[in-house]
Design a protein around this motif. Structure first.
Motif, PDB file in Angstrom:
ATOM      1  N   ASP A  87      24.720  41.983 -75.699  1.00 54.57           N
ATOM      2  CA  ASP A  87      24.671  43.505 -75.261  1.00 54.57           C
ATOM      3  C   ASP A  87      23.790  43.723 -73.974  1.00 54.57           C
ATOM      4  O   ASP A  87      23.957  44.659 -73.403  1.00 54.57           O
ATOM      5  CB  ASP A  87      24.595  44.492 -76.391  1.00 54.57           C
ATOM      6  CG  ASP A  87      25.825  44.425 -77.320  1.00 54.57           C
ATOM      7  OD1 ASP A  87      26.702  44.028 -77.042  1.00 54.57           O
ATOM      8  OD2 ASP A  87      25.481  44.281 -78.536  1.00 54.57           O
ATOM      9  N   ILE A  88      22.756  43.134 -73.851  1.00 55.40           N
ATOM     10  CA  ILE A  88      21.836  43.147 -73.067  1.00 55.40           C
ATOM     11  C   ILE A  88      22.226  42.530 -71.723  1.00 55.40           C
ATOM     12  O   ILE A  88      22.785  41.331 -71.434  1.00 55.40           O
ATOM     13  CB  ILE A  88      20.270  42.504 -73.576  1.00 55.40           C
ATOM     14  CG1 ILE A  88      19.769  42.909 -74.665  1.00 55.40           C
ATOM     15  CG2 ILE A  88      19.552  42.820 -72.243  1.00 55.40           C
ATOM     16  CD1 ILE A  88      19.663  44.348 -74.885  1.00 55.40           C
ATOM     17  N   ASP A  89      22.086  43.374 -70.605  1.00 54.07           N
ATOM     18  CA  ASP A  89      22.793  43.022 -69.205  1.00 54.07           C
ATOM     19  C   ASP A  89      21.439  42.259 -68.376  1.00 54.07           C
ATOM     20  O   ASP A  89      21.998  41.647 -67.375  1.00 54.07           O
ATOM     21  CB  ASP A  89      23.088  44.200 -68.465  1.00 54.07           C
ATOM     22  CG  ASP A  89      24.533  44.766 -68.956  1.00 54.07           C
ATOM     23  OD1 ASP A  89      25.396  43.996 -69.448  1.00 54.07           O
ATOM     24  OD2 ASP A  89      24.172  46.044 -69.430  1.00 54.07           O
ATOM     25  N   ALA A  90      20.594  42.310 -68.741  1.00 55.88           N
ATOM     26  CA  ALA A  90      19.229  41.570 -67.832  1.00 55.88           C
ATOM     27  C   ALA A  90      17.913  41.949 -68.816  1.00 55.88           C
ATOM     28  O   ALA A  90      17.895  42.928 -69.426  1.00 55.88           O
ATOM     29  CB  ALA A  90      19.116  42.325 -66.404  1.00 55.88           C
ATOM     30  N   PHE A  91      17.173  40.897 -68.564  1.00 55.13           N
ATOM     31  CA  PHE A  91      15.745  40.710 -69.151  1.00 55.13           C
ATOM     32  C   PHE A  91      14.523  41.226 -68.133  1.00 55.13           C
ATOM     33  O   PHE A  91      14.485  40.025 -67.162  1.00 55.13           O
ATOM     34  CB  PHE A  91      15.570  39.538 -69.939  1.00 55.13           C
ATOM     35  CG  PHE A  91      16.612  39.406 -70.970  1.00 55.13           C
ATOM     36  CD1 PHE A  91      16.374  39.756 -72.215  1.00 55.13           C
ATOM     37  CD2 PHE A  91      17.647  38.605 -70.807  1.00 55.13           C
ATOM     38  CE1 PHE A  91      17.193  39.916 -73.356  1.00 55.13           C
ATOM     39  CE2 PHE A  91      18.715  38.533 -71.700  1.00 55.13           C
ATOM     40  CZ  PHE A  91      18.518  38.937 -73.084  1.00 55.13           C
ATOM     41  N   ALA A  92      14.012  42.155 -68.177  1.00 54.29           N
ATOM     42  CA  ALA A  92      12.981  42.586 -67.205  1.00 54.29           C
ATOM     43  C   ALA A  92      11.488  42.408 -67.904  1.00 54.29           C
ATOM     44  O   ALA A  92      11.350  42.578 -69.058  1.00 54.29           O
ATOM     45  CB  ALA A  92      13.017  44.214 -66.951  1.00 54.29           C
ATOM     46  N   VAL A  93      10.616  41.696 -67.194  1.00 53.85           N
ATOM     47  CA  VAL A  93       9.280  41.287 -67.735  1.00 53.85           C
ATOM     48  C   VAL A  93       8.390  41.566 -66.877  1.00 53.85           C
ATOM     49  O   VAL A  93       8.467  41.325 -65.587  1.00 53.85           O
ATOM     50  CB  VAL A  93       9.430  39.672 -68.257  1.00 53.85           C
ATOM     51  CG1 VAL A  93       9.593  38.883 -67.189  1.00 53.85           C
ATOM     52  CG2 VAL A  93       8.060  39.566 -69.036  1.00 53.85           C
ATOM     53  N   THR A  94       7.171  41.903 -67.352  1.00 52.42           N
ATOM     54  CA  THR A  94       6.192  41.954 -66.450  1.00 52.42           C
ATOM     55  C   THR A  94       5.559  40.643 -66.219  1.00 52.42           C
ATOM     56  O   THR A  94       5.099  39.835 -66.800  1.00 52.42           O
ATOM     57  CB  THR A  94       4.861  42.806 -67.237  1.00 52.42           C
ATOM     58  OG1 THR A  94       5.232  44.113 -67.988  1.00 52.42           O
ATOM     59  CG2 THR A  94       3.374  42.860 -66.575  1.00 52.42           C
ATOM     60  N   GLU A  95       5.465  40.462 -64.777  1.00 58.44           N
ATOM     61  CA  GLU A  95       4.939  39.069 -64.212  1.00 58.44           C
ATOM     62  C   GLU A  95       3.539  39.164 -63.805  1.00 58.44           C
ATOM     63  O   GLU A  95       2.862  38.152 -63.719  1.00 58.44           O
ATOM     64  CB  GLU A  95       5.766  38.798 -62.851  1.00 58.44           C
ATOM     65  CG  GLU A  95       5.439  39.548 -61.909  1.00 58.44           C
ATOM     66  CD  GLU A  95       6.315  39.113 -60.761  1.00 58.44           C
ATOM     67  OE1 GLU A  95       6.417  37.736 -60.638  1.00 58.44           O
ATOM     68  OE2 GLU A  95       6.666  39.814 -59.752  1.00 58.44           O
ATOM     69  N   GLY A  96       2.933  40.501 -63.624  1.00 58.71           N
ATOM     70  CA  GLY A  96       1.677  40.770 -63.340  1.00 58.71           C
ATOM     71  C   GLY A  96       1.407  42.247 -63.050  1.00 58.71           C
ATOM     72  O   GLY A  96       2.383  42.957 -62.949  1.00 58.71           O
ATOM     73  N   ALA A  97       0.287  42.891 -62.908  1.00 55.82           N
ATOM     74  CA  ALA A  97      -1.042  42.244 -63.061  1.00 55.82           C
ATOM     75  C   ALA A  97      -1.453  42.121 -64.638  1.00 55.82           C
ATOM     76  O   ALA A  97      -0.782  42.893 -65.292  1.00 55.82           O
ATOM     77  CB  ALA A  97      -1.935  42.768 -62.375  1.00 55.82           C
ATOM     78  N   GLY A  98      -2.511  41.336 -64.914  1.00 52.52           N
ATOM     79  CA  GLY A  98      -2.914  41.529 -66.426  1.00 52.52           C
ATOM     80  C   GLY A  98      -3.623  40.258 -66.593  1.00 52.52           C
ATOM     81  O   GLY A  98      -4.100  39.364 -65.841  1.00 52.52           O
ATOM     82  N   LEU A  99      -3.809  39.981 -67.996  1.00 54.50           N
ATOM     83  CA  LEU A  99      -4.369  38.829 -68.538  1.00 54.50           C
ATOM     84  C   LEU A  99      -3.514  37.791 -68.282  1.00 54.50           C
ATOM     85  O   LEU A  99      -2.336  37.575 -68.750  1.00 54.50           O
ATOM     86  CB  LEU A  99      -4.914  39.044 -69.796  1.00 54.50           C
ATOM     87  CG  LEU A  99      -5.918  40.203 -70.170  1.00 54.50           C
ATOM     88  CD1 LEU A  99      -6.224  40.442 -71.725  1.00 54.50           C
ATOM     89  CD2 LEU A  99      -7.175  39.911 -69.385  1.00 54.50           C
ATOM     90  N   LEU A 100      -3.662  36.577 -67.730  1.00 53.45           N
ATOM     91  CA  LEU A 100      -2.862  35.645 -67.463  1.00 53.45           C
ATOM     92  C   LEU A 100      -2.323  34.921 -68.720  1.00 53.45           C
ATOM     93  O   LEU A 100      -1.157  34.834 -68.729  1.00 53.45           O
ATOM     94  CB  LEU A 100      -3.453  34.440 -66.586  1.00 53.45           C
ATOM     95  CG  LEU A 100      -2.601  33.431 -65.691  1.00 53.45           C
ATOM     96  CD1 LEU A 100      -1.625  34.025 -64.776  1.00 53.45           C
ATOM     97  CD2 LEU A 100      -3.398  32.525 -65.161  1.00 53.45           C
ATOM     98  N   GLY A 101      -3.210  34.722 -69.620  1.00 53.31           N
ATOM     99  CA  GLY A 101      -2.617  34.178 -70.699  1.00 53.31           C
ATOM    100  C   GLY A 101      -1.563  34.932 -71.584  1.00 53.31           C
ATOM    101  O   GLY A 101      -0.458  34.617 -72.128  1.00 53.31           O
ATOM    102  N   ALA A 102      -1.995  36.198 -71.803  1.00 53.01           N
ATOM    103  CA  ALA A 102      -1.065  37.192 -72.271  1.00 53.01           C
ATOM    104  C   ALA A 102       0.361  37.380 -71.403  1.00 53.01           C
ATOM    105  O   ALA A 102       1.423  37.463 -72.079  1.00 53.01           O
ATOM    106  CB  ALA A 102      -1.812  38.588 -72.186  1.00 53.01           C
TER     107      ALA A 102
END
Length: 351
Positions: A87-102
């Motif tokens: 049912d999800i049309d797209a997956f949005a994700v934080t690419e930055g900024a932040g802790l790289l490993g996280a």
């Protein structure tokens, strides 16, 4: 045919359902947003109590926490929204900024979901996500407006000219305001997270300690900030008072620091709105949850007929809903990524 070849020309839905995934620091957050402004589900699993034992965020612990929590947060979000991955049309994700490993945990997880479902993968700037939280707070909000970006990593006055174009009117030259709150909390012997604990302590104190006004005699930008000197002044005051054998009124220190840190944020935001003719000021970032900032801004803006948009405190700190809200805008712009998407420790304020 590659994954990206399949999705780059995918039809854009009028009212898409976007999953927002946020793992930039110590919150594992997954939310499901409809049409950019309606929250269908919002799950946050925090590892803050683990970090509190060390007085701050430990990157390795944060990454491990995301790895163990992200599937649970996703399953809970889908269950709460009564939806499936299809049912999800797209997956949005934080690419930055932040802790790289996280960040890598969230990016890798989002890529696997996008690939397995054949749905678009949408990269989102953490900074823009915080700004987009205002659209969840006021579903009628439209640019242009001024936003106060106040977090542990960033401090700026930003003109949101339209949904995609940001203009930084001024930013910090050194420490961010959230970072200053955390450092002052430590010198006062307060636990992590520092910001909320400084605010609690300040309620029992008075603004009676003279602290320096930032950027006095500074010839640079009118809306720039500097928190390094303020932080150092508090540390010196505490150490000098202790060296004289005097009792420190920690509540007065917290209250005086909070006034010095927040008053300039509010005054510069109001002045910017007046100078450039903006009728609305929004607040974004974790320090936007500070009660004194919210009250002082409402009072100062009211005097000039300026509207204020305050996201719920939950949506000032890191969350998946803001990533879903910004993800909606990027989805509409067809800002899709392929499976080479990687995490970025740093992103531009205007990027």
């Amino acid at each position: 045919m590659s994954y990206f070849d399949k999705i780059k020309n995918a039809p854009i839905k009028d009212e898409p359902i976007i999953m927002g995934i946020e793992t930039s620091c110590d919150e594992t957050a997954v939310a499901i947003i409809k049409n950019g402004r309606e929250i269908l589900a919002d799950e946050i699993i925090s590892s803050a109590t683990e970090h509190a034992r060390f007085g701050g965020v430990v990157p390795e612990i944060a990454s491990r926490g995301h790895t163990t929590a992200i599937l649970t947060a996703t399953e809970n979000a889908l269950k709460h929204a009564n939806l499936t991955l299809e049912d999800i049309d797209a997956f949005a994700v934080t690419e930055g900024a932040g802790l790289l490993g996280a960040l890598l945990v969230g990016v890798s997880f989002a890529k696997s979901l996008a690939f397995s479902t054949g749905k678009p993968l949408v990269p989102v700037s953490h900074i823009r996500g915080h700004i987009a939280a205002s659209y969840l707070a006021d579903k009628t909000l439209e640019p242009p407006f001024i936003t106060i970006l106040a977090s542990g990593g960033h401090t700026a006055i930003i003109a949101v000219e339209d949904y995609y174009n940001l203009k930084v009117l001024g930013s910090t030259l050194d420490d961010a305001v959230g970072e200053a709150f955390d450092k002052v909390a430590r010198v006062l012997g307060l636990n992590y997270p520092g910001g909320p604990n400084v605010e609690r302590l300040a309620k029992d104190g008075e603004n009676n300690i003279k602290l320096p006004k930032m950027l006095k005699n500074y010839d640079g930008g009118e809306y720039d900030f500097s928190y390094s000197g303020l932080k150092t002044a508090v540390i010196n005051y505490v150490h000098n008072t202790e060296s004289r054998g005097e009792t420190i009124n920690r509540a007065d220190v917290a209250n005086s620091f909070q006034h010095a840190a927040v008053d300039v944020l509010v005054s510069k935001a109001v002045n910017a709105a007046k100078q450039f003719g903006y009728k609305t000021i929004a607040v974004s970032g974790g320090v936007g949850a500070n009660g004194y900032l919210r009250e002082f801004l409402l009072d100062a803006a009211k005097k000039h007929g300026i509207k204020v948009v305050l996201p719920e405190k939950r949506y000032c700190t890191d969350n998946g809903a803001m990533i879903g809200a910004e993800g909606y805008l990027q989805y509409k712009k067809r800002n899709f990524a392929d499976l080479s998407l990687n995490a970025k420790a740093v992103v531009s304020l205007q990027g």
